[in-house]
Write an enzyme that holds these catalytic residues in place. Structure first.
Site, PDB file in Angstrom:
ATOM      1  N   GLY A  10       0.690  -1.331  -0.013  1.00 51.33           N
ATOM      2  CA  GLY A  10       0.022   0.224   0.058  1.00 51.33           C
ATOM      3  C   GLY A  10       0.656   1.301   0.108  1.00 51.33           C
ATOM      4  O   GLY A  10       2.227   1.508   0.329  1.00 51.33           O
ATOM      5  N   TYR A  55      -1.412 -19.278  -0.698  1.00 51.26           N
ATOM      6  CA  TYR A  55      -2.160 -18.231  -0.526  1.00 51.26           C
ATOM      7  C   TYR A  55      -3.829 -18.539  -0.606  1.00 51.26           C
ATOM      8  O   TYR A  55      -4.780 -18.092   0.123  1.00 51.26           O
ATOM      9  CB  TYR A  55      -2.088 -17.528  -1.787  1.00 51.26           C
ATOM     10  CG  TYR A  55      -3.050 -16.221  -2.140  1.00 51.26           C
ATOM     11  CD1 TYR A  55      -2.745 -14.981  -1.641  1.00 51.26           C
ATOM     12  CD2 TYR A  55      -3.884 -16.288  -3.025  1.00 51.26           C
ATOM     13  CE1 TYR A  55      -3.453 -13.994  -2.043  1.00 51.26           C
ATOM     14  CE2 TYR A  55      -4.671 -15.369  -3.715  1.00 51.26           C
ATOM     15  CZ  TYR A  55      -4.480 -14.164  -3.049  1.00 51.26           C
ATOM     16  OH  TYR A  55      -5.425 -13.147  -3.065  1.00 51.26           O
TER      17      TYR A  55
HETATM   18  C1  UD2 Z   1      -5.557 -13.025  -9.596  1.00 45.42           C
HETATM   19  C2  UD2 Z   1      -5.226 -12.382  -8.458  1.00 45.42           C
HETATM   20  C3  UD2 Z   1      -4.447 -13.231  -7.276  1.00 45.42           C
HETATM   21  C4  UD2 Z   1      -5.134 -14.540  -7.324  1.00 45.42           C
HETATM   22  C5  UD2 Z   1      -5.540 -15.298  -8.557  1.00 45.42           C
HETATM   23  C6  UD2 Z   1      -6.942 -16.270  -8.221  1.00 45.42           C
HETATM   24  C7  UD2 Z   1      -4.902 -10.010  -9.099  1.00 45.42           C
HETATM   25  C8  UD2 Z   1      -3.859  -8.970  -9.179  1.00 45.42           C
HETATM   26  N1  UD2 Z   1      -4.263 -11.337  -8.572  1.00 45.42           N
HETATM   27  O1  UD2 Z   1      -4.393 -13.499 -10.281  1.00 45.42           O
HETATM   28  O2  UD2 Z   1      -4.068 -12.550  -6.316  1.00 45.42           O
HETATM   29  O3  UD2 Z   1      -6.396 -14.317  -6.382  1.00 45.42           O
HETATM   30  O4  UD2 Z   1      -6.460 -14.282  -9.314  1.00 45.42           O
HETATM   31  O5  UD2 Z   1      -7.057 -16.921  -9.596  1.00 45.42           O
HETATM   32  O6  UD2 Z   1      -5.992  -9.647  -8.953  1.00 45.42           O
HETATM   33  N2  UD2 Z   1      -0.141 -11.571 -17.109  1.00 45.42           N
HETATM   34  C9  UD2 Z   1       0.821 -11.235 -18.133  1.00 45.42           C
HETATM   35  N3  UD2 Z   1       1.513  -9.973 -18.011  1.00 45.42           N
HETATM   36  C10 UD2 Z   1       1.915  -9.281 -16.912  1.00 45.42           C
HETATM   37  C11 UD2 Z   1       0.989  -9.724 -15.624  1.00 45.42           C
HETATM   38  C12 UD2 Z   1       0.143 -10.653 -15.953  1.00 45.42           C
HETATM   39  O7  UD2 Z   1       0.412 -11.632 -19.230  1.00 45.42           O
HETATM   40  O8  UD2 Z   1       2.847  -8.688 -16.796  1.00 45.42           O
HETATM   41  C13 UD2 Z   1      -1.195 -12.349 -17.269  1.00 45.42           C
HETATM   42  C14 UD2 Z   1      -1.141 -13.398 -16.324  1.00 45.42           C
HETATM   43  O9  UD2 Z   1      -0.072 -14.615 -16.651  1.00 45.42           O
HETATM   44  C15 UD2 Z   1      -2.516 -13.977 -16.262  1.00 45.42           C
HETATM   45  C16 UD2 Z   1      -3.613 -12.702 -16.504  1.00 45.42           C
HETATM   46  O10 UD2 Z   1      -2.711 -11.881 -17.068  1.00 45.42           O
HETATM   47  O11 UD2 Z   1      -2.911 -14.902 -17.264  1.00 45.42           O
HETATM   48  C17 UD2 Z   1      -3.998 -12.079 -15.454  1.00 45.42           C
HETATM   49  O12 UD2 Z   1      -3.033 -11.859 -14.369  1.00 45.42           O
HETATM   50  P1  UD2 Z   1      -3.142 -11.135 -13.110  1.00 45.42           P
HETATM   51  O13 UD2 Z   1      -1.802 -11.385 -12.386  1.00 45.42           O
HETATM   52  O14 UD2 Z   1      -3.792  -9.773 -13.043  1.00 45.42           O
HETATM   53  O15 UD2 Z   1      -4.507 -11.951 -12.307  1.00 45.42           O
HETATM   54  P2  UD2 Z   1      -4.494 -13.650 -11.979  1.00 45.42           P
HETATM   55  O16 UD2 Z   1      -5.970 -13.849 -12.500  1.00 45.42           O
HETATM   56  O17 UD2 Z   1      -3.509 -14.394 -12.403  1.00 45.42           O
END
Ligand code: UD2
Length: 312
Positions: free
Chosen positions: A37, A146
């Site tokens: 934060g 987590y």
């Molecule tokens: C989300 C939550 C995580 C957990 C998870 C449960 C967030 C930030 N994270 O992860 O805490 O609760 O859900 O399923 O809300 N990506 C890229 N490039 C980047 C970053 C991400 O391609 O620089 C892709 C990543 O590999 C994924 C998608 O974007 O396929 C979403 O990634 P994310 O980290 O925002 O969220 P997520 O769903 O993996």
């Protein structure tokens, strides 16, 4: 006017909630260790008192709860990186579960009257179960420390609620985006990273083929959902998906962002992230039945987000 505690109140969701609550003239106490934060997220208001502290500090938390008598408690503090929980399972557990159970325990032991306690859980509890969309009754398969801590804390919320008559509710957040999300970690929300790349003209690292699906929900809609579940209804001892209820591919998100910003995003394609879930989106019927209606779709949400990023 209510007395409100927001743990993790300097973070993305907590600080946006504080922005909204000061409009109700609520007195707000924020507890944050500023690990993710930011001070600048906290609105400048006499209604807010901020403590730099970790929620694992039992003496501090107990004294605070006993001295303040909060009406509403929002439990947002946590170590948000799934990868971090895999690296440091025991340490992250202290924050993501133990500290939250201790907070409930203080409420129970000292019979502190509260109007509602809300805990921020995650879509991570569903794991990789292929059934879509995710319903609150879908299979639970927490695959990381987590996700285990999120699910266990949810259960503690429900059980402390029912056994000791504490009004509690938990939210399973899907992919929230909007102002004040910190893009500094590779595990930050993908839309905060895309925003940063578009603004700074940096190349975006895309893991996988971009066909992964997520349920992106704009922060203002999430704040509406939080108020609905706390101040605006007597719903108790229940868990709710909080999402837009729509699946969007990462490729479509990028297109929508490029359209909103009027700029192209340079993309560097990399292998899929280990453990990445391919498809995730929510059924939000349960929340809708309480009156929830998302105001933003992906285009209007991104347009509003970009306006904020561009003016910053
Ligand atoms: C989300 C939550 C995580 C957990 C998870 C449960 C967030 C930030 N994270 O992860 O805490 O609760 O859900 O399923 O809300 N990506 C890229 N490039 C980047 C970053 C991400 O391609 O620089 C892709 C990543 O590999 C994924 C998608 O974007 O396929 C979403 O990634 P994310 O980290 O925002 O969220 P997520 O769903 O993996």
């Amino acid at each position: 006017m209510s007395k409100v505690l927001i743990t993790g109140g300097a973070g993305f969701i907590g600080s946006n909630l504080a922005d909204r609550l000061i409009k109700d003239n609520d007195q707000i106490v924020i507890v944050d260790d500023f690990s993710m934060g930011l001070r600048e997220n906290i609105p400048d208001s006499q209604l807010i008192t901020t403590y730099q502290a970790n929620i694992t500090d039992k003496v501090f938390m107990k004294d605070l709860l006993l001295s303040e008598h909060f009406d509403y408690i929002y439990m947002f503090a946590g170590i948000a990186s799934v990868a971090d929980s895999v690296e440091r399972p025991y340490e992250t557990h202290q924050t993501n579960q133990e500290a939250n159970v201790y907070l409930l325990e203080v409420l129970r032991k000292y019979h502190l009257p509260v109007k509602k306690v809300l805990f921020a859980s995650s879509a991570a509890v569903y794991g990789n179960d292929p059934h879509l969309p995710k319903l609150e009754t879908s299979t639970i398969d927490p695959l990381t420390p987590y996700a285990i801590d999120k699910f266990a804390t949810e259960r503690y919320l429900m059980d402390y609620g029912r056994l000791y008559n504490i009004p509690t509710v938990a939210t399973r957040f899907f992919n929230i985006y909007g102002p004040k999300q910190n893009p500094s970690s590779p595990y930050s929300g993908v839309l905060s990273i895309i925003s940063d790349c578009i603004k700074q003209g940096k190349t975006f690292n895309l893991y996988g083929d971009g066909q992964q699906v997520r349920d992106f929900v704009y922060i203002d809609d999430v704040i509406d959902a939080l108020l609905l579940l706390t101040k605006e209804s007597d719903i108790n001892h229940e868990v709710f998906n909080v999402a837009a209820g729509v699946g969007t591919t990462l490729n479509d998100v990028i297109r929508a962002y490029e359209h909103a910003a009027g700029k192209n995003l340079a993309v560097n394609y990399l292998p899929e992230r280990v453990g990445d879930i391919k498809y995730s989106y929510a059924d939000i019927t349960k929340l809708r039945q309480l009156g929830f209606k998302p105001k933003y779709n992906i285009e209007s949400g991104i347009a509003k987000y970009w306006q904020y990023i561009n003016q910053k």
